[in-house]
Scaffold this motif. Sequence first.
Motif, PDB file in Angstrom:
ATOM      1  N   LEU A 191       0.820  -1.218   0.000  1.00 17.30           N
ATOM      2  CA  LEU A 191       0.000   0.000   0.000  1.00 17.30           C
ATOM      3  C   LEU A 191       0.857   1.273   0.000  1.00 17.30           C
ATOM      4  CD1 LEU A 191      -2.636  -1.050   2.715  1.00 17.30           C
ATOM      5  CD2 LEU A 191      -3.148  -0.558   0.317  1.00 17.30           C
ATOM      6  N   GLY A 192       2.163   1.082   0.090  1.00 11.77           N
ATOM      7  CA  GLY A 192       3.060   2.249   0.128  1.00 11.77           C
ATOM      8  C   GLY A 192       2.990   2.998   1.459  1.00 11.77           C
ATOM      9  N   ILE A 193       2.622   2.279   2.527  1.00 13.32           N
ATOM     10  CA  ILE A 193       2.568   2.909   3.856  1.00 13.32           C
ATOM     11  C   ILE A 193       3.869   2.615   4.587  1.00 13.32           C
ATOM     12  CG2 ILE A 193       1.414   2.900   6.113  1.00 13.32           C
ATOM     13  CD1 ILE A 193      -1.172   2.131   4.713  1.00 13.32           C
ATOM     14  N   HIS A 194       4.521   3.675   5.051  1.00 11.19           N
ATOM     15  CA  HIS A 194       5.774   3.483   5.774  1.00 11.19           C
ATOM     16  C   HIS A 194       5.491   3.017   7.203  1.00 11.19           C
ATOM     17  CE1 HIS A 194       9.820   4.031   7.167  1.00 11.19           C
ATOM     18  NE2 HIS A 194       9.383   4.798   8.149  1.00 11.19           N
ATOM     19  N   ARG A 215      -4.998   2.981  17.613  1.00  9.60           N
ATOM     20  CA  ARG A 215      -4.629   4.183  18.373  1.00  9.60           C
ATOM     21  C   ARG A 215      -4.155   5.279  17.430  1.00  9.60           C
ATOM     22  NH1 ARG A 215      -3.463   4.784  23.796  1.00  9.60           N
ATOM     23  NH2 ARG A 215      -4.894   3.413  24.861  1.00  9.60           N
ATOM     24  N   TYR A 216      -4.728   6.454  17.581  1.00 13.92           N
ATOM     25  CA  TYR A 216      -4.230   7.613  16.841  1.00 13.92           C
ATOM     26  C   TYR A 216      -2.988   8.125  17.566  1.00 13.92           C
ATOM     27  CZ  TYR A 216      -3.917  12.358  15.071  1.00 13.92           C
ATOM     28  OH  TYR A 216      -3.451  13.530  14.533  1.00 13.92           O
ATOM     29  N   GLY A 217      -1.945   8.458  16.807  1.00 10.42           N
ATOM     30  CA  GLY A 217      -0.671   8.852  17.419  1.00 10.42           C
ATOM     31  C   GLY A 217      -0.660  10.219  18.072  1.00 10.42           C
ATOM     32  N   GLY A 218      -1.744  10.992  17.913  1.00 10.00           N
ATOM     33  CA  GLY A 218      -1.781  12.353  18.452  1.00 10.00           C
ATOM     34  C   GLY A 218      -1.450  12.423  19.935  1.00 10.00           C
ATOM     35  N   ILE A 219      -1.841  11.395  20.708  1.00  2.54           N
ATOM     36  CA  ILE A 219      -1.566  11.434  22.154  1.00  2.54           C
ATOM     37  C   ILE A 219      -0.061  11.429  22.453  1.00  2.54           C
ATOM     38  CG2 ILE A 219      -3.646  10.565  23.321  1.00  2.54           C
ATOM     39  CD1 ILE A 219      -2.452   7.718  23.007  1.00  2.54           C
ATOM     40  N   TRP A 220       0.741  10.994  21.490  1.00  6.99           N
ATOM     41  CA  TRP A 220       2.206  11.030  21.677  1.00  6.99           C
ATOM     42  C   TRP A 220       2.842  12.150  20.854  1.00  6.99           C
ATOM     43  CZ3 TRP A 220      -0.028   6.118  20.405  1.00  6.99           C
ATOM     44  CH2 TRP A 220      -0.119   5.238  21.474  1.00  6.99           C
ATOM     45  N   GLY A 221       2.013  13.017  20.281  1.00  5.70           N
ATOM     46  CA  GLY A 221       2.551  14.062  19.405  1.00  5.70           C
ATOM     47  C   GLY A 221       2.881  13.516  18.019  1.00  5.70           C
ATOM     48  N   LEU A 222       2.476  12.275  17.735  1.00  4.68           N
ATOM     49  CA  LEU A 222       2.741  11.673  16.421  1.00  4.68           C
ATOM     50  C   LEU A 222       1.469  11.826  15.579  1.00  4.68           C
ATOM     51  CD1 LEU A 222       4.500   8.424  17.760  1.00  4.68           C
ATOM     52  CD2 LEU A 222       5.634  10.380  16.688  1.00  4.68           C
ATOM     53  N   THR A 223       1.225  13.050  15.143  1.00  2.00           N
ATOM     54  CA  THR A 223      -0.076  13.367  14.544  1.00  2.00           C
ATOM     55  C   THR A 223      -0.285  12.717  13.172  1.00  2.00           C
ATOM     56  OG1 THR A 223       0.938  15.365  13.727  1.00  2.00           O
ATOM     57  CG2 THR A 223      -0.359  15.569  15.753  1.00  2.00           C
ATOM     58  N   GLU A 224       0.801  12.187  12.582  1.00  2.00           N
ATOM     59  CA  GLU A 224       0.654  11.559  11.260  1.00  2.00           C
ATOM     60  C   GLU A 224       0.712  10.033  11.344  1.00  2.00           C
ATOM     61  OE1 GLU A 224       3.263  13.279   8.347  1.00  2.00           O
ATOM     62  OE2 GLU A 224       2.194  15.184   8.470  1.00  2.00           O
ATOM     63  N   ILE A 280       1.014   7.389   8.326  1.00  2.00           N
ATOM     64  CA  ILE A 280      -0.041   7.540   7.325  1.00  2.00           C
ATOM     65  C   ILE A 280       0.114   8.875   6.586  1.00  2.00           C
ATOM     66  CG2 ILE A 280      -2.558   7.766   7.017  1.00  2.00           C
ATOM     67  CD1 ILE A 280      -1.904   4.960   7.888  1.00  2.00           C
ATOM     68  N   GLY A 281       0.525   9.901   7.316  1.00  2.00           N
ATOM     69  CA  GLY A 281       0.618  11.242   6.724  1.00  2.00           C
ATOM     70  C   GLY A 281      -0.399  12.179   7.375  1.00  2.00           C
ATOM     71  N   PRO A 282      -0.582  13.381   6.775  1.00  2.00           N
ATOM     72  CA  PRO A 282      -1.441  14.400   7.400  1.00  2.00           C
ATOM     73  C   PRO A 282      -2.886  13.931   7.625  1.00  2.00           C
ATOM     74  CG  PRO A 282      -0.245  15.293   5.511  1.00  2.00           C
ATOM     75  CD  PRO A 282       0.039  13.827   5.539  1.00  2.00           C
ATOM     76  N   ASN A 283      -3.302  12.866   6.920  1.00  2.00           N
ATOM     77  CA  ASN A 283      -4.683  12.393   7.075  1.00  2.00           C
ATOM     78  C   ASN A 283      -4.828  11.262   8.088  1.00  2.00           C
ATOM     79  OD1 ASN A 283      -6.095  14.038   5.092  1.00  2.00           O
ATOM     80  ND2 ASN A 283      -4.758  12.999   3.633  1.00  2.00           N
ATOM     81  N   ALA A 284      -3.830  11.099   8.931  1.00  2.00           N
ATOM     82  CA  ALA A 284      -3.849   9.957   9.863  1.00  2.00           C
ATOM     83  C   ALA A 284      -5.099   9.966  10.742  1.00  2.00           C
ATOM     84  CB  ALA A 284      -2.598   9.976  10.727  1.00  2.00           C
TER      85      ALA A 284
END
Length: 371
Positions: free
Chosen positions: A299-302, A334-343, A315-319
């Motif tokens: 899928l080209g996802i890192h 889990r969305y990474g925002g809680i760790w400051g990993l917004t993408e 995922i990128g800016p649309n995570a």
Amino acid sequence: MEDKQKIQPRKSLQQIQPYSPGKPIWEVQKELGLDRVIKLASNENPLGPSPMAIEEISKSINGINRYPDADATHVKEMISKQLHVQTQQLIVTNGADELITLISEAYLEEGLEIIVPSPSFSEYDFGAHVMGASVVAVPLGENYEYDIEAILSAISERTKIVYICSPNNPTGTYLAKAKLQQLLDSVPEQVLVVFDGAYSHYAKAEDYTNGLEFVEQGYPIIVLHTFSKIYGLAGVRIGYGVASQEIVKDILKVKEPFNVNTIAQVAATAAIADEKHVNDSQAMNENGRNQMYEAFSKLGIHYIESMSNFVLVHIGPNAKHVYEQLMAKGIIVRYGGIWGLTEHLRISVGTTEENEILLETIGSIIKRDLP
Ligand SMILES: Cc1ncc(COP(=O)(O)O)c(C=O)c1O
């Protein structure tokens, strides 16, 4: 009614952010009216608990009118046999979470600091804030690797604890044995190294250490472990620590007598002896991780290569959008925002079928919604 409450909590509690757990399955089912919900959000064991633990739990049920064993004697005996440590070097707690709190209570106070290579598990900060101590966050390197030089230069005369989570939650990266040795040889003598090995059963790298050899060599280190991951017992709450007898003695001073319930004790005693369950759990995780790597590559996802039972994906800016769309389809990650990993998203490895559904769904969201 107007809130007339004037009772103020301690000032240090202002620092505390409420813990944000992965949403439970029932809540998502109720909110979205879905029959099938897949939870890949809390790094639980998708295989379930050890059947031997279930059997022991059923046998113990009739005895729950009695208080549990305050010393968790049988659990300690089993751990002691397996890890070749003395029972006096062990403390058994209501999950590793409780142990982090007890370590904080035993060693921290206002004016002291903890060092946390970040991002990492949020309970370290919680323990420090409860005690009015400060958190010094030291960023992990570019590929989320540990930066020992940066950790060492962050140490001051106020530093009391250095936390090392290996494999690290949420990145899945680990600290190589030689680097841990370097850290332990370099920290000043007032500093305790807390090595969180919650995910150590999943780590297969040759240069990985679960920290226990350094306990044996007499370094100022405590190794944390949990029955919530590989042993599949997150719901009954039990974990433990291994350290020198002196360190254990100090932490025991703040432990409540009946901190680990009877059901958790019998379950853990059985689970730790169930080698088949541990091996099967490791195999399921390794297969699932490879299944994810393969699909993400297509899928080209890192993704960040993980030594654990979860994978951090970029995922990128649309995570956040992808996270919400997965949730709408009954897949909790889990969305990474809680760790400051917004993408980023952190995705726990599930069963083959669960992973397949996740990967197909993520693929269709990306094709549909993302440029
Ligand atoms: C790194 C780490 N340490 C400790 C814990 C807590 O484990 P327990 O369930 O035993 O409280 C977790 C749980 O997710 C974790 O990720």
